[in-house]
Design a protein around this motif. Structure first.
Motif, PDB file in Angstrom:
ATOM      1  N   CYS A  26       0.678  -1.121   0.224  1.00 59.14           N
ATOM      2  CA  CYS A  26      -0.013  -0.078  -0.050  1.00 59.14           C
ATOM      3  C   CYS A  26       0.871   1.257   0.047  1.00 59.14           C
ATOM      4  CB  CYS A  26      -1.007  -0.098   1.284  1.00 59.14           C
ATOM      5  SG  CYS A  26      -2.342  -1.190   1.289  1.00 59.14           S
ATOM      6  N   ALA A  27       1.830   1.231   0.828  1.00 60.25           N
ATOM      7  CA  ALA A  27       2.726   2.583   1.067  1.00 60.25           C
ATOM      8  C   ALA A  27       3.535   2.742  -0.353  1.00 60.25           C
ATOM      9  CB  ALA A  27       3.785   2.252   2.110  1.00 60.25           C
ATOM     10  N   PHE A  28       3.962   1.673  -1.176  1.00 54.19           N
ATOM     11  CA  PHE A  28       4.662   1.755  -2.362  1.00 54.19           C
ATOM     12  C   PHE A  28       3.752   2.344  -3.310  1.00 54.19           C
ATOM     13  CE2 PHE A  28       5.832   0.131  -6.386  1.00 54.19           C
ATOM     14  CZ  PHE A  28       7.427   0.431  -6.466  1.00 54.19           C
ATOM     15  N   ILE A  29       2.435   1.764  -3.462  1.00 55.18           N
ATOM     16  CA  ILE A  29       1.575   2.402  -4.320  1.00 55.18           C
ATOM     17  C   ILE A  29       1.268   3.991  -4.021  1.00 55.18           C
ATOM     18  CG2 ILE A  29      -0.833   2.327  -5.080  1.00 55.18           C
ATOM     19  CD1 ILE A  29      -0.655  -0.861  -4.740  1.00 55.18           C
ATOM     20  N   ALA A  36       3.844   4.634 -14.285  1.00 59.67           N
ATOM     21  CA  ALA A  36       5.000   5.047 -14.886  1.00 59.67           C
ATOM     22  C   ALA A  36       6.133   4.072 -15.132  1.00 59.67           C
ATOM     23  CB  ALA A  36       5.715   6.445 -14.402  1.00 59.67           C
ATOM     24  N   MET A  37       6.075   3.117 -14.041  1.00 58.37           N
ATOM     25  CA  MET A  37       6.692   1.916 -14.117  1.00 58.37           C
ATOM     26  C   MET A  37       6.396   0.861 -14.615  1.00 58.37           C
ATOM     27  SD  MET A  37       7.654   1.749 -10.085  1.00 58.37           S
ATOM     28  CE  MET A  37       8.106   3.169  -9.031  1.00 58.37           C
ATOM     29  N   GLY A  38       5.168   0.898 -15.604  1.00 60.22           N
ATOM     30  CA  GLY A  38       4.615  -0.268 -16.205  1.00 60.22           C
ATOM     31  C   GLY A  38       3.559  -1.233 -15.541  1.00 60.22           C
ATOM     32  N   LEU A  39       3.457  -0.915 -14.220  1.00 57.57           N
ATOM     33  CA  LEU A  39       2.545  -1.716 -13.398  1.00 57.57           C
ATOM     34  C   LEU A  39       1.152  -1.134 -13.681  1.00 57.57           C
ATOM     35  CD1 LEU A  39       4.848  -1.894 -10.367  1.00 57.57           C
ATOM     36  CD2 LEU A  39       4.642  -3.584 -12.250  1.00 57.57           C
ATOM     37  N   LYS A  40       0.246  -2.089 -13.432  1.00 59.89           N
ATOM     38  CA  LYS A  40      -1.400  -1.853 -13.362  1.00 59.89           C
ATOM     39  C   LYS A  40      -1.646  -2.134 -12.114  1.00 59.89           C
ATOM     40  CE  LYS A  40      -1.990  -2.829 -18.368  1.00 59.89           C
ATOM     41  NZ  LYS A  40      -2.811  -3.494 -19.361  1.00 59.89           N
ATOM     42  N   LEU A 189      13.920  -7.939  -5.723  1.00 58.91           N
ATOM     43  CA  LEU A 189      14.619  -6.622  -5.762  1.00 58.91           C
ATOM     44  C   LEU A 189      14.207  -6.013  -4.661  1.00 58.91           C
ATOM     45  CD1 LEU A 189      14.688  -5.379  -9.405  1.00 58.91           C
ATOM     46  CD2 LEU A 189      16.778  -6.497  -8.170  1.00 58.91           C
ATOM     47  N   PRO A 190      15.092  -5.414  -3.809  1.00 59.56           N
ATOM     48  CA  PRO A 190      14.528  -4.308  -2.646  1.00 59.56           C
ATOM     49  C   PRO A 190      13.878  -3.400  -3.460  1.00 59.56           C
ATOM     50  CG  PRO A 190      16.978  -4.955  -2.335  1.00 59.56           C
ATOM     51  CD  PRO A 190      16.702  -5.475  -3.830  1.00 59.56           C
ATOM     52  N   ILE A 191      13.117  -2.753  -2.593  1.00 60.03           N
ATOM     53  CA  ILE A 191      12.184  -1.653  -3.368  1.00 60.03           C
ATOM     54  C   ILE A 191      13.069  -0.488  -3.857  1.00 60.03           C
ATOM     55  CG2 ILE A 191      10.740   0.525  -2.567  1.00 60.03           C
ATOM     56  CD1 ILE A 191       9.523  -1.538  -0.662  1.00 60.03           C
ATOM     57  N   ASP A 192      14.198   0.075  -3.129  1.00 56.37           N
ATOM     58  CA  ASP A 192      15.090   1.121  -3.756  1.00 56.37           C
ATOM     59  C   ASP A 192      15.701   0.727  -5.010  1.00 56.37           C
ATOM     60  OD1 ASP A 192      16.613  -0.723  -2.630  1.00 56.37           O
ATOM     61  OD2 ASP A 192      18.135   0.784  -1.527  1.00 56.37           O
ATOM     62  N   GLU A 193      16.046  -0.468  -5.119  1.00 54.27           N
ATOM     63  CA  GLU A 193      16.536  -0.952  -6.531  1.00 54.27           C
ATOM     64  C   GLU A 193      15.487  -1.094  -7.562  1.00 54.27           C
ATOM     65  OE1 GLU A 193      19.140  -4.561  -6.362  1.00 54.27           O
ATOM     66  OE2 GLU A 193      20.043  -3.922  -4.169  1.00 54.27           O
ATOM     67  N   PHE A 194      14.612  -1.758  -7.131  1.00 54.82           N
ATOM     68  CA  PHE A 194      13.376  -1.639  -8.541  1.00 54.82           C
ATOM     69  C   PHE A 194      13.023  -0.181  -8.543  1.00 54.82           C
ATOM     70  CE2 PHE A 194       8.964  -1.736  -9.508  1.00 54.82           C
ATOM     71  CZ  PHE A 194       8.806  -2.909 -10.309  1.00 54.82           C
ATOM     72  N   VAL A 195      12.658   0.485  -7.651  1.00 52.38           N
ATOM     73  CA  VAL A 195      12.586   2.145  -8.164  1.00 52.38           C
ATOM     74  C   VAL A 195      13.551   2.535  -9.169  1.00 52.38           C
ATOM     75  CG1 VAL A 195      12.167   4.461  -7.342  1.00 52.38           C
ATOM     76  CG2 VAL A 195      11.082   2.555  -6.390  1.00 52.38           C
ATOM     77  N   LYS A 196      14.896   2.579  -8.825  1.00 56.15           N
ATOM     78  CA  LYS A 196      15.879   2.846  -9.683  1.00 56.15           C
ATOM     79  C   LYS A 196      15.958   2.427 -10.981  1.00 56.15           C
ATOM     80  CE  LYS A 196      20.900   3.461  -9.290  1.00 56.15           C
ATOM     81  NZ  LYS A 196      22.151   3.242  -8.717  1.00 56.15           N
ATOM     82  N   LYS A 197      15.631   0.990 -10.949  1.00 59.49           N
ATOM     83  CA  LYS A 197      15.689   0.352 -12.326  1.00 59.49           C
ATOM     84  C   LYS A 197      14.556   0.404 -13.189  1.00 59.49           C
ATOM     85  CE  LYS A 197      16.699  -4.386 -14.156  1.00 59.49           C
ATOM     86  NZ  LYS A 197      16.970  -5.803 -13.991  1.00 59.49           N
TER      87      LYS A 197
END
Length: 199
Positions: A26-29, A36-40, A189-197
């Motif tokens: 929930c926090a991530f969303i 923008a990350m391609g996630l629905k 992936l950890p959240i920060d790495e996912f966001v960076k990628k």
């Protein structure tokens, strides 16, 4: 996960872990533009033990309100082994579906797969267990293509798990799988790495 989840289920910690994972989703969303990350949407697993809690719907909807996100952005995954008590599980799923959550059946084919039971639950997607997928590449018989076709004719989408090569991706897409999941695309992936990628 294959190592720590059974331990957490045995000692009762899985309920708390489940809450943490759901709230982190929930926090991530809330904090990122997932489109923008391609996630629905994001899938979140529910353990069989969580599914036994009578206050499950209230707990999940409370988190949604806290982070101000719609339920449709989180798809809840359950395994067939969660469906021990049919009446209770149907009640749980109906309550969560009424709250707006879509449901996904995880690891189909890993246990006592029951097509009749699957038809009576409001799943939108069936995820084929990776062992089922890998077995198909050892013996290319007609079973898996027929299963995929049958699920799609019943109105489900189908996800193939355990995709590790481009050949597997091409073949599974070719027999009609809507979604593909596996190390071919990325590892956890950890959240920060996912966001960076992907951000």
């Amino acid at each position: 996960p294959d190592l720590f989840i059974p331990v957490a289920e045995k000692n009762g910690l899985i309920d708390g872990i489940g809450d943490i994972v759901f709230r982190k989703a929930c926090a991530f969303i809330h904090e990122h533009d997932i489109g923008a990350m391609g996630l629905k949407w994001i899938n979140v697993n529910l353990s069989p033990i969580q599914c036994l809690r009578r206050d499950l719907t209230d707990r999940l909807t409370s988190a949604l309100k806290q982070y101000d996100i719609p339920a449709g952005l989180i798809h809840l995954e359950i395994t067939e082994q969660s469906i021990i008590d049919y009446a209770m599980m149907k009640e749980q799923i109906d309550g969560l579906r009424d709250a707006g959550f879509p449901f996904v059946l995880d690891d189909y084919g890993s246990g006592y797969s029951n097509l009749t039971r699957v038809k009576h639950y409001p799943f939108i997607d069936i995820k084929l267990d990776m062992e089922v997928v890998w077995d198909y590449f050892k013996t290319r018989d007609s079973l898996l293509p027929h299963v995929v076709t049958a699920f799609k004719e019943l109105g489900f989408t189908v996800t193939a798990e355990g995709i590790e090569t481009q050949e597997m991706a091409d073949v599974l897409a070719g027999i009609g799988c809507n979604h593909l999941q596996g190390y071919l695309f990325d590892r956890p992936l950890p959240i920060d790495e996912f966001v960076k990628k992907y951000g």
